[in-house]
Design a protein around this motif. Structure first.
Motif, short mmCIF file in Angstrom:
data_model
loop_
_atom_site.label_atom_id
_atom_site.label_comp_id
_atom_site.label_asym_id
_atom_site.label_seq_id
_atom_site.Cartn_x
_atom_site.Cartn_y
_atom_site.Cartn_z
N VAL A 81 0.84 -1.20 0.00
CA VAL A 81 0.00 0.00 0.00
C VAL A 81 0.87 1.25 0.00
CG1 VAL A 81 -1.69 1.33 1.32
CG2 VAL A 81 -1.99 -1.14 1.04
N SER A 82 1.93 1.24 0.79
CA SER A 82 2.84 2.38 0.83
C SER A 82 3.52 2.61 -0.51
CB SER A 82 3.88 2.15 1.92
OG SER A 82 4.84 3.16 1.92
N SER A 83 3.98 1.54 -1.12
CA SER A 83 4.63 1.65 -2.43
C SER A 83 3.67 2.19 -3.48
CB SER A 83 5.14 0.27 -2.86
OG SER A 83 5.66 0.32 -4.16
N TRP A 84 2.46 1.68 -3.49
CA TRP A 84 1.47 2.16 -4.44
C TRP A 84 1.15 3.63 -4.20
CZ3 TRP A 84 -2.90 -1.81 -5.78
CH2 TRP A 84 -2.33 -2.96 -6.32
N GLU A 85 1.06 4.00 -2.94
CA GLU A 85 0.74 5.39 -2.60
C GLU A 85 1.83 6.33 -3.10
OE1 GLU A 85 -1.39 7.51 1.13
OE2 GLU A 85 0.20 6.08 1.60
N GLU A 86 3.08 5.93 -2.93
CA GLU A 86 4.21 6.76 -3.38
C GLU A 86 4.29 6.87 -4.90
OE1 GLU A 86 7.81 5.24 -1.66
OE2 GLU A 86 6.93 5.25 0.36
N ASN A 87 3.80 5.85 -5.60
CA ASN A 87 3.94 5.81 -7.06
C ASN A 87 2.61 5.83 -7.80
OD1 ASN A 87 6.93 5.32 -7.23
ND2 ASN A 87 6.34 3.61 -5.92
N LEU A 88 1.59 6.33 -7.16
CA LEU A 88 0.24 6.28 -7.72
C LEU A 88 0.14 6.98 -9.08
CD1 LEU A 88 -2.47 5.04 -7.08
CD2 LEU A 88 -3.15 7.19 -6.02
N SER A 89 0.77 8.13 -9.22
CA SER A 89 0.66 8.84 -10.51
C SER A 89 1.30 8.03 -11.64
CB SER A 89 1.30 10.22 -10.41
OG SER A 89 2.69 10.11 -10.16
N THR A 90 2.39 7.35 -11.36
CA THR A 90 3.02 6.51 -12.38
C THR A 90 2.17 5.28 -12.67
OG1 THR A 90 5.21 7.22 -11.65
CG2 THR A 90 5.11 5.20 -12.94
N LEU A 91 1.64 4.66 -11.62
CA LEU A 91 0.81 3.47 -11.80
C LEU A 91 -0.44 3.76 -12.61
CD1 LEU A 91 1.07 1.99 -8.20
CD2 LEU A 91 2.06 1.02 -10.28
N LEU A 92 -0.95 4.97 -12.50
CA LEU A 92 -2.19 5.31 -13.20
C LEU A 92 -1.96 6.11 -14.48
CD1 LEU A 92 -4.47 6.20 -10.16
CD2 LEU A 92 -4.32 4.05 -11.41
N SER A 93 -0.71 6.23 -14.92
CA SER A 93 -0.42 7.05 -16.10
C SER A 93 -1.11 6.51 -17.36
CB SER A 93 1.08 7.16 -16.33
OG SER A 93 1.65 5.89 -16.55
N PHE A 94 -1.42 5.21 -17.40
CA PHE A 94 -2.12 4.66 -18.56
C PHE A 94 -3.50 5.29 -18.72
CE2 PHE A 94 -3.76 1.95 -15.24
CZ PHE A 94 -5.05 1.68 -15.63
N MET A 95 -4.04 5.88 -17.66
CA MET A 95 -5.36 6.50 -17.75
C MET A 95 -5.34 7.76 -18.62
SD MET A 95 -7.43 4.56 -16.08
CE MET A 95 -8.87 5.53 -15.73
N ASP A 96 -4.15 8.29 -18.92
CA ASP A 96 -4.03 9.46 -19.78
C ASP A 96 -4.28 9.13 -21.25
OD1 ASP A 96 -3.34 10.95 -17.56
OD2 ASP A 96 -1.18 10.79 -17.91
N TYR A 97 -4.30 7.84 -21.56
CA TYR A 97 -4.45 7.42 -22.95
C TYR A 97 -5.91 7.10 -23.25
CZ TYR A 97 0.56 7.34 -23.14
OH TYR A 97 1.86 7.73 -23.12
N PRO A 98 -6.27 7.09 -24.54
CA PRO A 98 -7.66 6.81 -24.92
C PRO A 98 -8.12 5.45 -24.38
CG PRO A 98 -6.41 7.58 -26.81
CD PRO A 98 -5.43 7.36 -25.71
N SER A 99 -9.37 5.39 -24.00
CA SER A 99 -9.91 4.15 -23.40
C SER A 99 -9.80 2.96 -24.34
CB SER A 99 -11.36 4.36 -22.98
OG SER A 99 -12.15 4.71 -24.10
N GLU A 100 -9.79 3.21 -25.65
CA GLU A 100 -9.72 2.12 -26.62
C GLU A 100 -8.43 1.30 -26.51
OE1 GLU A 100 -12.19 5.44 -28.21
OE2 GLU A 100 -10.09 5.33 -27.63
N ILE A 101 -7.37 1.91 -26.00
CA ILE A 101 -6.09 1.20 -25.97
C ILE A 101 -5.54 0.97 -24.56
CG2 ILE A 101 -5.45 2.01 -28.26
CD1 ILE A 101 -3.46 3.92 -26.76
N ARG A 102 -6.24 1.39 -23.56
CA ARG A 102 -5.72 1.24 -22.18
C ARG A 102 -5.38 -0.20 -21.86
NH1 ARG A 102 -10.03 5.02 -19.28
NH2 ARG A 102 -9.30 6.97 -20.16
N TYR A 103 -6.25 -1.12 -22.27
CA TYR A 103 -6.00 -2.53 -21.93
C TYR A 103 -4.68 -3.00 -22.52
CZ TYR A 103 -6.95 -3.99 -26.65
OH TYR A 103 -6.87 -4.17 -28.00
N ALA A 104 -4.31 -2.49 -23.69
CA ALA A 104 -3.06 -2.91 -24.33
C ALA A 104 -1.85 -2.37 -23.59
CB ALA A 104 -3.04 -2.44 -25.79
N ILE A 105 -2.04 -1.29 -22.85
CA ILE A 105 -0.94 -0.70 -22.10
C ILE A 105 -0.76 -1.39 -20.76
CG2 ILE A 105 -0.14 1.41 -20.97
CD1 ILE A 105 -1.65 2.96 -23.19
#
Length: 112
Positions: free
Chosen positions: A19-43
């Motif tokens: 949980v601590s690791s995820w909290e520290e790196n949350l923006s990186t872990l969720l960066s795929f959300m910046d991409y179109p929904s059509e291709i998120r699964y591929a990322i």
């Protein structure tokens, strides 16, 4: 973020390091959300990596013994080259639809 807070509350006692690791790196872990929904699964999916590993294991298994580590490395290399050649011609689902958005993101980051 709200979902992560709920996750954190539910699991922080049992898995504090994760949980601590995820909290520290949350923006990186969720960066795929910046991409179109059509291709998120591929990322975010590991299917392509799992497929590559399966193919390498399949090719190495048929060879009862290899003469050296270099021979095994050559099989791995040639397997990856072969798969790359096949995948280069493939169009992944959603990428054609998302191409304009991807090009826009690229131009925003790197210019024309």
């Amino acid at each position: 973020i709200r979902e992560f807070e709920a996750f954190k509350e539910a699991w922080k006692e049992r898995y504090p390091k994760i949980v601590s690791s995820w909290e520290e790196n949350l923006s990186t872990l969720l960066s795929f959300m910046d991409y179109p929904s059509e291709i998120r699964y591929a990322i975010y999916t590991t299917n392509w990596m799992e497929r590559t590993n399966k193919e390498i294991r399949k090719r190495l298994k048929t060879m009862n013994s290899l003469t050296s580590i270099e021979a095994a490395e050559k099989i791995v290399y040639l397997t990856i080259v072969d798969m790359n050649d096949k995948w280069t011609e493939r169009i992944s689902t959603g990428f054609a639809k998302a191409k304009p958005s991807i090009l826009q993101k690229f131009e925003e980051k790197y210019g024309k």
